[in-house]
Design an enzyme around this catalytic site. Structure first.
Site, PDB file in Angstrom:
ATOM      1  N   ASP A 298       0.865  -1.176   0.000  1.00 16.53           N
ATOM      2  CA  ASP A 298       0.000   0.000   0.000  1.00 16.53           C
ATOM      3  C   ASP A 298       0.903   1.228   0.000  1.00 16.53           C
ATOM      4  O   ASP A 298       1.616   1.491   0.975  1.00 16.53           O
ATOM      5  CB  ASP A 298      -0.902  -0.013   1.237  1.00 16.53           C
ATOM      6  CG  ASP A 298      -2.003   1.032   1.166  1.00 16.53           C
ATOM      7  OD1 ASP A 298      -2.074   1.759   0.150  1.00 16.53           O
ATOM      8  OD2 ASP A 298      -2.788   1.130   2.129  1.00 16.53           O
TER       9      ASP A 298
ATOM     10  N   ASP B 192      -2.711   2.425  -6.190  1.00 16.77           N
ATOM     11  CA  ASP B 192      -1.638   2.486  -5.196  1.00 16.77           C
ATOM     12  C   ASP B 192      -1.599   1.263  -4.277  1.00 16.77           C
ATOM     13  O   ASP B 192      -0.997   1.313  -3.212  1.00 16.77           O
ATOM     14  CB  ASP B 192      -1.779   3.742  -4.343  1.00 16.77           C
ATOM     15  CG  ASP B 192      -3.097   3.806  -3.578  1.00 16.77           C
ATOM     16  OD1 ASP B 192      -3.987   2.973  -3.855  1.00 16.77           O
ATOM     17  OD2 ASP B 192      -3.234   4.689  -2.717  1.00 16.77           O
ATOM     18  N   GLU B 193      -2.187   0.161  -4.715  1.00 18.59           N
ATOM     19  CA  GLU B 193      -2.317  -0.990  -3.813  1.00 18.59           C
ATOM     20  C   GLU B 193      -2.364  -2.274  -4.627  1.00 18.59           C
ATOM     21  O   GLU B 193      -3.006  -2.333  -5.676  1.00 18.59           O
ATOM     22  CB  GLU B 193      -3.604  -0.837  -3.004  1.00 18.59           C
ATOM     23  CG  GLU B 193      -3.878  -1.917  -1.991  1.00 18.59           C
ATOM     24  CD  GLU B 193      -5.201  -1.676  -1.283  1.00 18.59           C
ATOM     25  OE1 GLU B 193      -5.563  -2.532  -0.457  1.00 18.59           O
ATOM     26  OE2 GLU B 193      -5.885  -0.675  -1.573  1.00 18.59           O
TER      27      GLU B 193
END
Length: 445
Positions: free
Chosen positions: A11, A106-107
Site C-alpha cells: 500500500d 496504489d495498492e
C-alpha cells in the site's frame, strides 16, 4: 490458509500527496491535500502532515480547509503523474511474481509462492526490505508499506499496522495473536453501520467478534455477511491472488437489524454508502456513469433500480442524490431489510475531470514578491474566456521554464517554477492568457 507467509500486500503511503511532494520541493514536509479544490470538492488524499490536523480522504475540501493551518497546499489531481508512478511500482511487483493483483492505483497483492522465493520469515522479510528500497529509488522517494502473511487478510492487516513506510510479516501460526486485539473496523466489510450494530452487542475488537457464534452473527448481519465475519474473525481466508483483475463496478450494501421505512433514515444510509463508493472510485482513479440502487424488502423480494448519467462521476454527492431519487421512485412500502448503492460503467478519468470542481470565490492572487512559504491564494472565479488553470497543474513558460500552478483568479495565474530535482523555486504571477505559458507533461524525477 497457507502454511507459509507467502501473500504480500503493498500500500503506497498517501500516494497522490506523496507524488505531489516529490515533484514540488517547496511542499516537502508541509501539509498537502489533493482533491476537489472548489467549494463542493472532496479530499482524495491528504499527506501525513495534513492528517495530523484531521484531514482525511472523503472529507469535504471545505472541512479540510477549516482543520488545516495556513500554508496547507490544496491541489487538484494530476492523474498522468500518478499513473506513471504506479506503473513503475507494478512493474517491480511483477519482477517478484507472475501473480500480481492490483487493487487500485496504489495498492496490490503479490503471490510470492509463484515466484520461487525463500518463504521463511527471514526470507520474505529480506525480500520486502529490498522491494521497498527499489520502490523508493525507482519512484524518486515514494514510500510504501508492506504486509506479508498466510492470506490476503493478514497481508493487508500487516501493511496497515506500521504506516507510513512500514514492514510487518505475520508468521504462520500467529494470525489470531495479531488479529484479535484490533478494532473490529479493521476487517473488510465492517463499515459504520455494521460497526454500530456490533458495538450494540458488545463487539468492539476482532477478538470480541470471534467469541460470537455463527448463529449470532447470521442473525445480526444476514447469512452471507454474518458467515463472512465469522470466518474473518478466525483468520480464515483462502482467497487467491488473481492477476490483472479489472473491476466492472464498485458498490456497498448494508443489511439492517430491523426493517426500515423512514425515508430520512434510509437517505442517511444512502449518503454513507455513496461516500464509501466514491472513496473507492477515487482510490482506483476511475469514474462511472451508471448508479444502481439495490433494495431487499421485508418479504426478501430483491430489486434494483438504475440511472445512467450524462458524464462519468466519482462524486459521492451526485451518487447519493441519484440513489435517493431511485429510492423515492421505488418506495419503502412494507420496510427494507437491505439497501445497496453501486456505480458501474467504469472508465479511467480524463485528467481534466479528475478533481475538477466549482471554484471557491476569494481574494485573488499573491504578488510575485510574496515569500516562498506563503499560503496559496484562495481561488476566484475566472471570466468565461479565461483559460482554465487549477492548482498543482504542470506548466512550462518559455522564459522561466517548468513549474506548476500555485493559484489563479482575477485574470492572472500564479506559478511556482521548480521541479523534483531543483531547490524550492520562485513564485511569479502572470496574465492568465500569457502566450508563453503552456500546459506540460509531468516532470521526470
Amino acid at each position: 490458509m497457507r502454511r507459509e507467509a507467502s501473500v504480500l500486500h503493498l500500500d503506497l503511503d498517501a500516494f497522490f500527496a506523496a507524488v505531489e511532494q516529490r515533484d514540488k520541493p517547496s511542499l516537502r514536509g508541509r501539509p498537502v491535500v489533493v482533491g476537489g479544490v472548489g467549494g463542493r470538492g472532496v479530499v482524495a488524499t491528504a499527506s501525513y502532515e495534513a492528517r495530523a490536523y484531521g484531514a482525511r480522504s472523503a472529507m469535504s475540501t471545505a472541512e479540510a480547509r477549516k482543520r488545516c493551518p495556513p500554508g496547507t497546499a490544496f491541489l487538484g489531481g494530476r492523474f498522468a503523474a500518478y499513473r506513471r508512478t504506479s506503473d513503475v511500482v507494478m512493474a517491480l511487483l511483477r519482477d517478484l511474481s507472475p501473480l500480481v493483483e492490483p487493487v487500485s492505483i496504489d495498492e496490490a497483492y503479490v503471490d510470492l509462492a509463484a515466484g520461487g522465493h525463500d518463504l521463511s520469515v527471514d526470507g520474505v522479510t529480506e525480500l520486502a526490505r529490498g522491494l521497498k528500497a527499489r520502490i523508493a529509488e525507482a519512484t524518486g522517494g515514494v514510500t510504501g508499506s508492506v504486509g506479508i502473511g498466510s492470506s490476503k487478510l493478514m497481508a493487508k492487516i500487516g501493511s496497515d499496522l506500521q504506516k507510513p513506510d512500514g514492514l510487518v510479516v505475520v508468521p504462520p501460526g500467529s494470525e489470531l495473536e495479531v488479529l484479535h486485539p484490533l478494532p473490529v473496523t479493521r476487517l473488510g466489510g465492517v463499515g459504520p453501520a455494521t460497526a454500530a450494530r456490533l458495538h450494540q452487542v458488545g463487539v468492539k475488537t476482532v477478538g470480541d467478534l470471534a467469541a460470537k457464534s455463527l448463529a449470532d452473527l447470521v442473525a445480526l448481519a444476514g447469512k452471507a455477511h454474518g458467515a463472512g465475519l465469522y470466518a474473518l474473525a478466525r483468520a480464515e481466508d483462502d482467497r487467491a491472488v488473481v492477476p490483472d483483475r479489472e473491476a466492472k463496478s464498485v458498490s456497498h450494501e448494508e443489511t439492517f437489524e430491523r426493517d426500515l421505512t423512514d425515508l430520512d433514515v434510509l437517505n442517511r444510509e444512502i449518503d454513507s454508502m455513496a461516500g464509501r463508493v466514491g472513496e473507492r472510485l477515487r482510490r482506483t482513479a476511475v469514474s462511472g456513469r451508471t448508479v444502481t440502487l439495490k433494495l431487499r424488502r421485508y418479504d426478501f423480494t430483491t430489486m434494483t433500480r438504475s440511472q445512467t448519467l450524462a458524464q462519468p462521476t466519482d462524486d459521492p454527492r451526485l451518487i447519493a442524490a441519484t440513489a435517493r431519487r431511485l429510492l423515492a421512485e421505488a418506495g419503502t412500502q412494507g420496510g427494507l431489510r437491505l439497501l445497496g448503492v453501486g456505480v458501474s460503467g467504469l472508465s479511467v478519468f480524463a485528467q481534466g475531470d479528475l478533481f475538477a470542481e466549482d471554484i471557491l470565490a476569494g481574494e485573488g492572487e499573491p504578488s510575485a514578491d510574496e515569500p516562498a512559504d506563503a499560503e496559496p491564494a484562495v481561488l476566484a472565479e475566472p471570466p468565461p474566456t479565461e483559460r482554465l488553470w487549477w492548482p498543482g497543474q504542470d506548466v512550462r513558460h518559455e522564459e522561466f521554464g517548468a513549474g506548476w500552478v500555485w493559484g489563479r483568479g482575477l485574470g492572472r495565474v500564479t506559478v511556482r517554477f521548480e521541479g523534483p530535482r531543483t531547490a524550492p523555486g520562485p513564485v511569479r504571477t502572470l496574465a492568465a492568457d500569457d502566450p508563453l505559458l503552456q500546459l506540460a507533461d509531468p516532470p521526470d524525477w
